[in-house]
Design an enzyme around this catalytic site. Structure first.
Site, PDB file in Angstrom:
ATOM      1  N   TYR A 135       3.986   7.336  -8.200  1.00 24.25           N
ATOM      2  CA  TYR A 135       4.871   7.182  -9.362  1.00 24.25           C
ATOM      3  C   TYR A 135       4.843   8.404 -10.279  1.00 24.25           C
ATOM      4  O   TYR A 135       5.764   8.633 -11.056  1.00 24.25           O
ATOM      5  CB  TYR A 135       4.491   5.947 -10.184  1.00 24.25           C
ATOM      6  CG  TYR A 135       4.789   4.620  -9.513  1.00 24.25           C
ATOM      7  CD1 TYR A 135       5.381   4.568  -8.264  1.00 24.25           C
ATOM      8  CD2 TYR A 135       4.481   3.424 -10.135  1.00 24.25           C
ATOM      9  CE1 TYR A 135       5.642   3.365  -7.647  1.00 24.25           C
ATOM     10  CE2 TYR A 135       4.746   2.207  -9.525  1.00 24.25           C
ATOM     11  CZ  TYR A 135       5.325   2.187  -8.276  1.00 24.25           C
ATOM     12  OH  TYR A 135       5.583   0.988  -7.677  1.00 24.25           O
ATOM     13  N   LYS A 190      -4.221   2.098   2.525  1.00 27.31           N
ATOM     14  CA  LYS A 190      -3.432   2.293   3.750  1.00 27.31           C
ATOM     15  C   LYS A 190      -4.047   3.504   4.439  1.00 27.31           C
ATOM     16  O   LYS A 190      -3.366   4.493   4.769  1.00 27.31           O
ATOM     17  CB  LYS A 190      -1.949   2.495   3.374  1.00 27.31           C
ATOM     18  CG  LYS A 190      -0.978   2.451   4.529  1.00 27.31           C
ATOM     19  CD  LYS A 190      -0.773   1.078   5.124  1.00 27.31           C
ATOM     20  CE  LYS A 190       0.118   1.140   6.334  1.00 27.31           C
ATOM     21  NZ  LYS A 190       0.143  -0.088   7.138  1.00 27.31           N
ATOM     22  N   ASP A 222      -0.738  -4.015   4.023  1.00 22.94           N
ATOM     23  CA  ASP A 222       0.143  -4.982   4.707  1.00 22.94           C
ATOM     24  C   ASP A 222      -0.616  -6.276   4.981  1.00 22.94           C
ATOM     25  O   ASP A 222      -0.090  -7.383   4.790  1.00 22.94           O
ATOM     26  CB  ASP A 222       0.733  -4.380   5.995  1.00 22.94           C
ATOM     27  CG  ASP A 222      -0.261  -3.542   6.789  1.00 22.94           C
ATOM     28  OD1 ASP A 222      -1.336  -3.204   6.248  1.00 22.94           O
ATOM     29  OD2 ASP A 222       0.022  -3.239   7.953  1.00 22.94           O
ATOM     30  N   ASP A 246       1.410  -2.562  -8.014  1.00 27.59           N
ATOM     31  CA  ASP A 246       2.669  -3.021  -8.615  1.00 27.59           C
ATOM     32  C   ASP A 246       3.219  -4.206  -7.805  1.00 27.59           C
ATOM     33  O   ASP A 246       3.588  -5.252  -8.341  1.00 27.59           O
ATOM     34  CB  ASP A 246       3.653  -1.834  -8.579  1.00 27.59           C
ATOM     35  CG  ASP A 246       4.900  -2.071  -9.388  1.00 27.59           C
ATOM     36  OD1 ASP A 246       5.001  -3.129 -10.026  1.00 27.59           O
ATOM     37  OD2 ASP A 246       5.785  -1.196  -9.366  1.00 27.59           O
ATOM     38  N   ASP A 250       2.605  -8.701  -8.546  1.00 25.83           N
ATOM     39  CA  ASP A 250       3.735  -9.636  -8.693  1.00 25.83           C
ATOM     40  C   ASP A 250       3.649 -10.747  -7.658  1.00 25.83           C
ATOM     41  O   ASP A 250       3.971 -11.904  -7.939  1.00 25.83           O
ATOM     42  CB  ASP A 250       5.074  -8.902  -8.548  1.00 25.83           C
ATOM     43  CG  ASP A 250       5.601  -8.433  -9.893  1.00 25.83           C
ATOM     44  OD1 ASP A 250       4.788  -8.329 -10.838  1.00 25.83           O
ATOM     45  OD2 ASP A 250       6.813  -8.169  -9.989  1.00 25.83           O
TER      46      ASP A 250
END
Ligand code: NAD
Length: 363
Positions: A135, A190, A222, A246, A250
Site C-alpha cells: 500500500y 505468502k 490462502d 486488510d 474484514d
C-alpha cells in the site's frame, strides 16, 4: 490522561456521544477536547484534517474517532476527501499496529453466517501492520510496459516491501498481546511465493524465540482465509502484513455477524492510539438515532486498556456490554425476534446503567 475526541461525519457524532457518556461515568480523571474531522472539517475549514485537529491528536494520549465520509464528497479531489483524514492521522502519529478483535458474543451467535458451534466463544485478535507493504511501497505508478508479455502496453505497478525493523516491531506487538490472551500467535504470510514474506516469516520466527511461552505457527494467507471460516476457533492472535490484514480482518469481522459490534485500535510505538469502530459513517441511517453505538463504546474500552493503562475500567465497559445484550436489548442491526429493539441513546443509557448498576428500563 488526555483524549482527543473526533466524532467525524454521519453516525459518527451519535455513536461517539454514547461512548463519551460511558467514559464519563467511570470516575476516571481525564481531560478531553473535541475537534472536527472528515467531511465536517472540510465544510468548516476546507480540509478533512485541519492543522488544529492534527495538533490536538498528536498531543493527546489517545484519539477516540467516530467515522468519516459521505457519498456527497465522492467528487472531491482525493486529497480533500474525508477518508484522507484517517490516512493522515495514521501517518502523522506513526500508527503501525492495527488491532481488530473479532469476538462473537454468546447472545449474537445466531447473527453469524457460520454454524453456531463454529463461532460460539470465538475471540480472535487480528494484528495488521498498517504503515508498510504494497500500500505504501515505492516505486508505484502507471507507464508503458518496458518488457514482459506485452511490451509497450499500458501497465500499472505497485511495490511490496518490508524492512526487518518494521516486521520486528509488529511481531513483538503480536507476541506481547498473545501473552495477555491465549499465548498463541499465527503469522500469516505468502513465503512460498513472495520474497517480502519469506523475510517476514524469518523475522517473526527469530522474534518468537524471545517468547518461548507463546506458541507460534505460520500459515499461508490462502489457507488462513480458508481456516478462518472452517475452524475459526483455532486462532488466538493473527499477525500479518498490511494487505493480507486488510482482507482477513474484514473476513474475521463477518464471523461475528454484525459490523456494529466491532471495535478497533491503531497504535504507535509509544502506545498512543486511535480508537474507532470498524464500520463507516453509515450515511443511510445517520440522524435517525438507530445506529449501534456498541462498537464505539467497545473502542473506548480498548483505549482504556491499550493507551490509558486502565484495564479494570476497560473490563467494566466490556462486562456492561455483555450485560445489556443478556438483557435482550438490541439496536436494529442486531435485533431478532424475541429481543427488545432500542435506539442509539437508549443503548448508551443501558450500558451506563449497567456500569452504575441502576435498573435498566426497557422501552
Ligand atoms: P458503512 O460501514 O458506513 O455502512 C455499511 C452498512 O452497515 C450500512 O448499511 C450501514 O447502515 C450499516 N452500519 C454501519 N455501521 C452501523 C452501526 N453502527 N449500526 C447500524 N448499522 C450500521 O460502510 P459504507 O456504507 O460502505 O460507507 C459509508 C461511508 O463511510 C463512505 O463514505 C465510506 O468511505 C466511509 N467509511 C469510513 C470509514 C471510517 O471512517 N473508518 C470506514 C469505512 C467506510
Amino acid at each position: 490522561m488526555k483524549i482527543a475526541i473526533l466524532p467525524g461525519d454521519g453516525i459518527g457524532t451519535e455513536i461517539v456521544a454514547e461512548a463519551v457518556k460511558v467514559l464519563n461515568v467511570l470516575d476516571l480523571k481525564f481531560e478531553s477536547e473535541t475537534a472536527l474531522v472528515g467531511g465536517a472539517a472540510y465544510e468548516a475549514h476546507g480540509h478533512p484534517l485541519p492543522d488544529a485537529t492534527l495538533k490536538l491528536a498528536k498531543q493527546a494520549d489517545a484519539v477516540l474517532f467516530g467515522a468519516v465520509g459521505d457519498w456527497k464528497y465522492d467528487k472531491l479531489e482525493r486529497a480533500l476527501r474525508p477518508e484522507q483524514a484517517i490516512l493522515g492521522l495514521r501517518k502523522n502519529l506513526g500508527l503501525f499496529a492495527n488491532f481488530r478483535p473479532a469476538i462473537c458474543y454468546e447472545q449474537l451467535v445466531g447473527a453469524s453466517s457460520l454454524k453456531p458451534e463454529l463461532v460460539s466463544g470465538l475471540d480472535i485478535l487480528i494484528i495488521r501492520e498498517l504503515t508498510g507493504d504494497i500500500y505504501f511501497g515505492q516505486p508505484r505508478g502507471r507507464r508503458q510496459s518496458p518488457d514482459g508479455l506485452f511490451p509497450g502496453a499500458e501497465e500499472a505497478f505497485d511495490t511490496m516491501r518490508y524492512t526487518r525493523p518494521e516486521i520486528e516491531r509488529i511481531a513483538r506487538v503480536a507476541f506481547e498481546a498473545a501473552r495477555k490472551r491465549g499465548k498463541h500467535v499465527t503469522s500469516v504470510d505468502k513465503a512460498n511465493v513472495l520474497e517480502t514474506f519469506q523475510l517476514w516469516k524469518d523475522v517473526v520466527t527469530e522474534v518468537g524465540k524471545d517468547y518461548p511461552d507463546v506458541k507460534l505457527d505460520h500459515m499461508y494467507v490462502d489457507n488462513a482465509a480458508m481456516q478462518l471460516v472452517r475452524q475459526p476457533k483455532f486462532f488466538d492472535v493473527v499477525v500479518t502484513g498490511n494487505m493480507f490484514g486488510d482482507i482477513l480482518s474484514d473476513e474475521a469481522a463477518m464471523l461475528t455477524g454484525s459490523i456494529g459490534m466491532l471495535p478497533s485500535a491503531s497504535l504507535n510505538a509509544n502506545n498512543q492510539g486511535l480508537y474507532e469502530p470498524s464500520h463507516g459513517s453509515a450515511p443511510d441511517i445517520a440522524g435517525k438515532g438507530v445506529a449501534n453505538p456498541l462498537a464505539t463504546i467497545l473502542s473506548a474500552a480498548m483505549m482504556l486498556r491499550y493507551s490509558l493503562n486502565q484495564p479494570q475500567a476497560a473490563s467494566r465497559i466490556e462486562s456492561a456490554v455483555e450485560h445489556v445484550l443478556a438483557q435482550g436489548l438490541r439496536t436494529a442491526d442486531i435485533w431478532s425476534e424475541g429481543t427488545t429493539k432500542v435506539g442509539t441513546q437508549q443503548m448508551g443509557d443501558a450500558v451506563v446503567a449497567a456500569i452504575t448498576k441502576k435498573t435498566i428500563t426497557k422501552s
